[in-house]
Design a protein around this motif. Structure first.
Motif, short mmCIF file in Angstrom:
data_model
loop_
_atom_site.label_atom_id
_atom_site.label_comp_id
_atom_site.label_asym_id
_atom_site.label_seq_id
_atom_site.Cartn_x
_atom_site.Cartn_y
_atom_site.Cartn_z
N GLU A 1 -17.91 -58.30 7.78
CA GLU A 1 -17.80 -59.39 7.48
C GLU A 1 -18.12 -59.94 6.00
O GLU A 1 -17.35 -60.73 5.16
N VAL A 2 -19.35 -59.39 5.65
CA VAL A 2 -19.71 -59.55 4.32
C VAL A 2 -18.60 -59.16 3.13
O VAL A 2 -18.16 -59.83 2.41
N ARG A 3 -17.94 -57.75 3.78
CA ARG A 3 -17.15 -57.26 2.99
C ARG A 3 -15.64 -58.14 2.61
O ARG A 3 -15.35 -58.52 1.72
N GLU A 4 -15.50 -58.64 3.92
CA GLU A 4 -14.36 -59.32 4.10
C GLU A 4 -14.25 -60.64 3.33
O GLU A 4 -13.38 -61.03 2.46
N HIS A 5 -15.35 -61.26 3.45
CA HIS A 5 -15.57 -62.69 2.75
C HIS A 5 -15.76 -62.47 1.28
O HIS A 5 -14.92 -63.20 0.55
N ALA A 6 -16.62 -61.49 0.93
CA ALA A 6 -16.96 -61.12 -0.44
C ALA A 6 -15.64 -61.00 -1.12
O ALA A 6 -15.21 -61.33 -2.37
N THR A 7 -14.67 -60.31 -0.56
CA THR A 7 -13.32 -59.86 -1.07
C THR A 7 -12.50 -61.10 -1.21
O THR A 7 -11.81 -61.22 -2.25
N SER A 8 -12.32 -62.24 -0.15
CA SER A 8 -11.64 -63.13 -0.20
C SER A 8 -12.12 -64.24 -1.31
O SER A 8 -11.37 -64.96 -1.78
N ILE A 9 -13.42 -64.32 -1.37
CA ILE A 9 -14.18 -65.24 -2.21
C ILE A 9 -14.07 -65.14 -3.69
O ILE A 9 -13.89 -66.08 -4.46
N LEU A 10 -14.24 -63.88 -4.14
CA LEU A 10 -14.30 -63.40 -5.66
C LEU A 10 -12.89 -63.44 -5.93
O LEU A 10 -11.96 -63.13 -5.34
N THR B 1 -21.59 -59.63 -8.45
CA THR B 1 -20.62 -59.93 -8.87
C THR B 1 -19.35 -58.97 -8.30
O THR B 1 -18.08 -59.24 -8.69
N THR B 2 -19.71 -58.09 -7.66
CA THR B 2 -18.88 -57.46 -6.83
C THR B 2 -18.79 -57.20 -5.36
O THR B 2 -20.11 -57.65 -4.70
N VAL B 3 -17.77 -56.76 -4.59
CA VAL B 3 -17.88 -56.69 -3.23
C VAL B 3 -18.98 -55.61 -2.79
O VAL B 3 -19.81 -56.04 -1.83
N ASP B 4 -19.18 -54.67 -3.71
CA ASP B 4 -20.23 -53.55 -3.27
C ASP B 4 -21.48 -54.05 -3.31
O ASP B 4 -22.59 -53.87 -2.45
N ALA B 5 -21.50 -54.77 -4.42
CA ALA B 5 -22.96 -55.36 -4.81
C ALA B 5 -23.39 -56.51 -3.45
O ALA B 5 -24.58 -56.72 -3.35
N ALA B 6 -22.37 -57.21 -3.29
CA ALA B 6 -22.58 -58.18 -2.11
C ALA B 6 -22.96 -57.50 -0.82
O ALA B 6 -24.07 -57.81 -0.14
N VAL B 7 -22.49 -56.27 -0.56
CA VAL B 7 -22.69 -55.81 0.87
C VAL B 7 -24.07 -55.01 0.55
O VAL B 7 -25.09 -55.21 1.51
N ALA B 8 -24.53 -54.39 -0.65
CA ALA B 8 -25.93 -53.97 -0.78
C ALA B 8 -26.98 -55.15 -0.61
O ALA B 8 -28.06 -54.86 0.02
N ALA B 9 -26.64 -56.16 -1.22
CA ALA B 9 -27.44 -57.39 -1.19
C ALA B 9 -27.78 -57.68 0.20
O ALA B 9 -29.01 -57.89 0.68
#
Lengths: 291, 383
Positions: B67-76, B26-34
C-alpha cells in the motif's frame, strides 16, 4: 504649520557616516533641514561636511539639542538605534531602514507605546517632507511645494505620483508622510490623520493605502468619528493574487484578510471618496479643493 | 517564507514541540524504506504549500509495504491546486482521542502575538471562528512580558480542553510560542493538535511561516526554502536580486517602488488588460538592473507587450532610459514596449529615447494613457 517636521526640527542622523546616510542627510540639509548631528558609535568627534558626529544619541541631544532622529543604519542595528533615540529623549523618530525583522518591530512598538511623548514614523518608509520647511528622508522634494493637502501613504513612489499630479493642478502640501510598507509600522494611518486633523494648515487629507493588514479599515472607523476635513483615498494592489507578498513585507492578502476591495468598501462607507487610479485621486482632491 | 509541513516540524522540534516519528521521501523506493523503519499503519502525506491536501487525495493511510508503494506512486507528481508534489512525509499513524487546534500568529492590528487554542481541530479555523466563536480561546501576549504558564492555563480552561490534558496542552503552547519567538516566525499553526488515548499531546500537522527579514539571525533556516516549487521566471529574478511575482496575464510590467508597481497592475487591469508579472526594480535602479529586469520579463513566453512605468525619485529616469536602450541592443525584443517616465531627469530620459529610435517603443505621458496603449498593443491593435 505642518506636522512632524518643520522649522523647529533639529535632526540627528543615525548612520550619517554611511554612504546612503550621508548622501540623503546632506540632501536634506541642502533643502533647509537643520541637520545638527550624526550618531555613530566609535566615530565621535568626526564630522560629515561640517555636521558633528557623536558616539551616542544622548551626546547628540546634550551637545547639539537634537529633537528629531533619522535612522539610516542597516536592519540588524535599526531597532537598537530607535530605542537609543527614544532613551535619549528624542520625540520624533523617522526610520528609513528597510528589512527590519518583524519581531524587532513588535518589540520597538511595545516599548515606545509606553512613552506618550515619542512618535516613530516608519520603518521602511521614505520619510517626512514639509515643503518649504524641512525634509527628513529620501522624498524627492523638488516635485512638491507648500500648500494645504496632507498626504499619508504606505508607499514612496506612489506618493510622488499622486503628489506630482496634484502639483500639476497647482496644489501643494502641508506635509507628506510615508508610514512605510512593513507589517508593524510605528505610526498608522490613524495616528497621522489625527495630526492632520489638528493641523490648521491642512485642508484636505489624501491617504494612500495598499493590500495587507487592516490599517485602512481602522482609519475608516477613526475618520467617521473624529475627522471633519475631507479625506480622499486610494488602495493599491486590488488585483494582487492572495498569499503573495507584493514587494512590501506588509503587502499580502492572507486568507480572508487584507484584501483591497474590503478596504475601499470600508472607506466609502464612511464617506471617503476613493479614486480607482492615482490620477483619479488627484482629480477628486482638486475637485474638492476648488469647491 | 512558508515552509513545507515537514520542514516546519523540523524547526518546531528544536523547541520541544512533540511529534510522531516520521521521515521525508522524494521517491517511491525511499518511501518504502522509510515505512519499513517507522512501522504500520503509516500516513503518507503530500508535501506542498497548499491547503486541501486531504481532499485532493494527497494524504493516505497504508497498512502494508504494497500500500505504501501504491499510494506513494499515486501521490508523487500529483497536482494539488497548482502545486506539483515532489516530496512526501511519512509518519506513524496515531490513535486519536481528540483533535485540537493551536496557533501563534503575529497580529498586525494589535501589534502583538496572538495565541489561539480550540478543541475543534482538524477543520479550517476560520470556520470555527465563524460558527462557534466560543470554541476558540484567544489571547494577545505582550512581547515584552512573554508567554507564561498562567496564559496557557487560561487558554486551556477557556477553550474547554479535557481536564486531564490541561498541563500537556499548556506545555505544547509554551513550546509553540518559544519556537515562534526564537525562530522569528510570523505564523505557527498546529492543526490538528492531537490528544492520544494515553494523554499524549502531539503536533500532527504544522504550518510555519518565517520572517524573510530575520534570516540573517538564522542562517541555517535560509536553506529551508523550497526551491522545487518555484516558477522559472521567479527563480531567475531571485538570482538577479529583483522583486518579481509571476502573474497569469500577457502584459509585462516594469516599475519602481512596491506601491507604484501594485498600482500599475491595477491600472492595467482597469484598462482591460492582464499583467504577466509584478516587478519592482527598487530605488536607484541602475542600467544593469534594468537589463536584467527586461530579460526576466521577456523570458515569460506569455508576454505580448511590456509597460515601463517609472516615477523617478532616487531612481533617475535617464538611467532607466539608458538601461532600456542597452537591453534592446542585447535582447532585441520582438514585442512592443510602452514607456512612461516621470520625475528625476525625465526630460533627458525622453530625449535619449527619442534619439535612440528603438523600434516598437511607444512613449506615453500619463500612467492611464500608457496602460490603455499597452493593453491595445497586447491585443494586436496598433494602439
Amino acid at each position: 504649520m505642518s506636522i512632524l517636521v518643520g522649522e523647529d526640527t533639529r535632526l540627528a542622523v543615525s548612520g550619517l557616516t554611511g554612504r546612503e546616510g550621508s548622501y540623503h542627510a546632506i540632501n536634506n540639509r541642502r533643502y533647509g533641514t537643520n541637520v545638527v548631528a550624526g550618531v555613530t558609535p566609535g566615530k565621535g568627534a568626526q564630522d560629515v561636511e561640517g555636521v558633528p558626529v557623536f558616539n551616542t544619541f544622548r551626546e547628540a541631544v546634550a551637545a547639539a539639542d537634537a529633537n528629531t532622529a533619522m535612522i539610516f543604519v542597516p536592519p540588524r542595528f535599526a531597532a537598537d538605534s530607535i530605542l537609543e533615540a527614544e532613551d535619549a529623549g528624542i520625540a520624533t523618530i523617522i526610520a528609513i531602514t528597510e528589512g527590519i525583522p518583524a519581531h524587532d518591530e513588535l518589540m520597538v512598538f511595545n516599548v515606545l507605546k509606553r512613552n506618550p511623548d515619542v512618535r516613530l514614523v516608519g520603518p521602511n518608509c521614505p520619510g517626512v517632507l514639509s515643503p518649504g520647511k524641512a525634509n527628513v528622508g529620501i522624498i524627492p522634494a523638488a516635485f512638491f511645494k507648500p500648500g494645504n493637502v496632507g498626504v499619508v501613504s504606505r508607499s514612496g513612489t506612489l506618493t510622488y505620483q499622486i503628489g506630482n499630479e496634484l502639483a500639476q493642478s497647482g496644489f501643494g502640501n502641508s506635509t507628506i508622510v510615508g508610514i512605510g510598507g512593513d507589517p508593524v509600522p510605528g505610526s498608522s494611518f490613524v495616528d497621522i490623520i489625527a495630526l492632520f486633523e489638528a493641523d490648521p494648515e491642512t485642508e484636505l487629507i489624501v491617504m494612500s493605502g495598499e493590500i495587507g493588514g487592516s490599517a485602512e479599515e481602522e482609519a475608516a472607523t477613526f475618520i467617521a468619528e473624529h475627522v471633519s476635513k475631507p479625506v480622499v483615498g486610494y488602495i493599491a494592489g486590488l488585483t494582487a493574487p492572495p498569499g503573495r507578498t507584493m514587494g512590501h513585507a506588509g503587502a499580502i492578502v492572507s486568507g480572508s484578510s487584507g484584501g483591497g476591495q474590503a478596504k475601499i468598501d470600508a472607506l466609502e462607507a464612511v464617506g471617503v471618496r476613493v479614486g480607482r487610479t492615482p490620477t483619479q485621486v488627484a482629480a477628486i482632491a482638486v475637485e474638492i479643493l476648488r469647491g | 517564507m512558508d515552509l513545507l509541513e515537514y520542514r516546519g516540524k523540523q524547526v518546531l522540534a528544536r523547541h520541544g514541540v512533540a511529534q510522531l516519528p516520521g521521515s521525508e521521501a522524494t521517491t517511491v523506493d525511499a518511501a518504502v524504506a522509510a515505512a519499513e523503519q517507522i512501522g504500520f499503519p503509516i500516513v503518507i502525506k503530500a508535501q506542498v504549500k497548499s491547503g486541501g491536501r486531504g481532499k485532493a487525495g494527497g494524504i493516505r493511510i497504508a497498512a502494508s509495504i504494497d500500500e505504501v508503494r501504491e499510494h506513494a506512486t499515486s501521490i508523487l507528481g500529483m497536482d494539488i491546486r497548482g502545486h506539483t508534489v515532489r516530496e512526501l512525509w511519512l509518519q506513524r499513524a496515531s490513535e486519536i482521542q481528540s483533535e485540537y487546534y493551536a496557533a501563534v500568529v503575529l497580529d498586525r492590528s494589535a501589534k502583538a502575538p496572538l495565541v489561539m487554542l480550540s478543541t475543534q481541530g482538524g477543520i479550517e479555523i476560520e470556520q470555527v471562528a465563524a460558527e462557534h466563536p466560543e470554541a476558540l480561546a484567544t489571547l494577545h501576549v505582550d512581547p515584552l512580558v512573554g508567554f507564561h504558564p498562567f496564559h496557557a492555563r487560561r487558554l486551556a480552561y477557556e477553550a474547554g480542553v479535557d481536564a486531564g490534558v490541561v498541563r500537556p496542552v499548556g506545555d505544547m503552547l509554551a513550546a509553540i510560542y518559544e519556537a515562534f519567538v526564537r525562530e522569528d516566525a510570523t505564523l505557527v499553526e498546529i492543526n490538528p493538535l492531537v490528544v492520544t488515548p494515553d494523554r499524549e499531546v502531539v503536533a500532527l500537522d504544522a504550518k510555519v511561516t518565517l520572517d524573510d527579514n530575520a534570516i540573517f539571525r538564522h542562517p541555517d533556516n535560509a536553506t529551508l526554502d523550497d526551491d522545487a516549487d518555484v516558477d522559472p521566471q521567479e527563480a531567475m529574478a531571485r538570482e538577479r536580486g529583483l522583486t518579481y511575482v509571476k502573474l497569469d496575464g500577457d502584459i509585462g510590467i516594469f516599475g519602481n517602488g512596491a506601491g507604484l508597481v501594485m498600482s500599475t497592475l491595477d491600472v492595467v487591469a482597469h484598462a482591460g488588460g492582464a499583467p504577466a508579472n509584478f516587478l519592482d526594480a527598487g530605488g536607484g535602479a541602475k542600467a544593469e538592473a534594468i537589463v536584467a529586469s527586461v530579460e526576466v520579463i521577456l523570458s515569460n513566453p506569455n508576454v505580448k507587450a511590456v509597460l515601463f512605468n517609472v516615477f523617478g525619485g532616487i531612481t533617475r529616469c535617464d538611467e532607466v532610459a539608458r538601461g532600456l536602450i542597452e537591453a534592446y541592443g542585447i535582447l532585441q525584443p520582438t514585442v512592443p514596449f510602452v514607456v512612461r517616465l516621470d520625475g528625476t531627469n525625465d526630460v533627458e530620459a525622453r530625449s535619449l529615447l527619442a534619439d535612440a529610435k528603438l523600434p516598437n517603443v511607444h512613449a506615453e505621458a500619463t500612467m492611464d494613457g500608457a496602460a490603455a496603449r499597452v493593453v491595445a498593443l497586447a491585443r494586436g491593435e496598433s494602439g
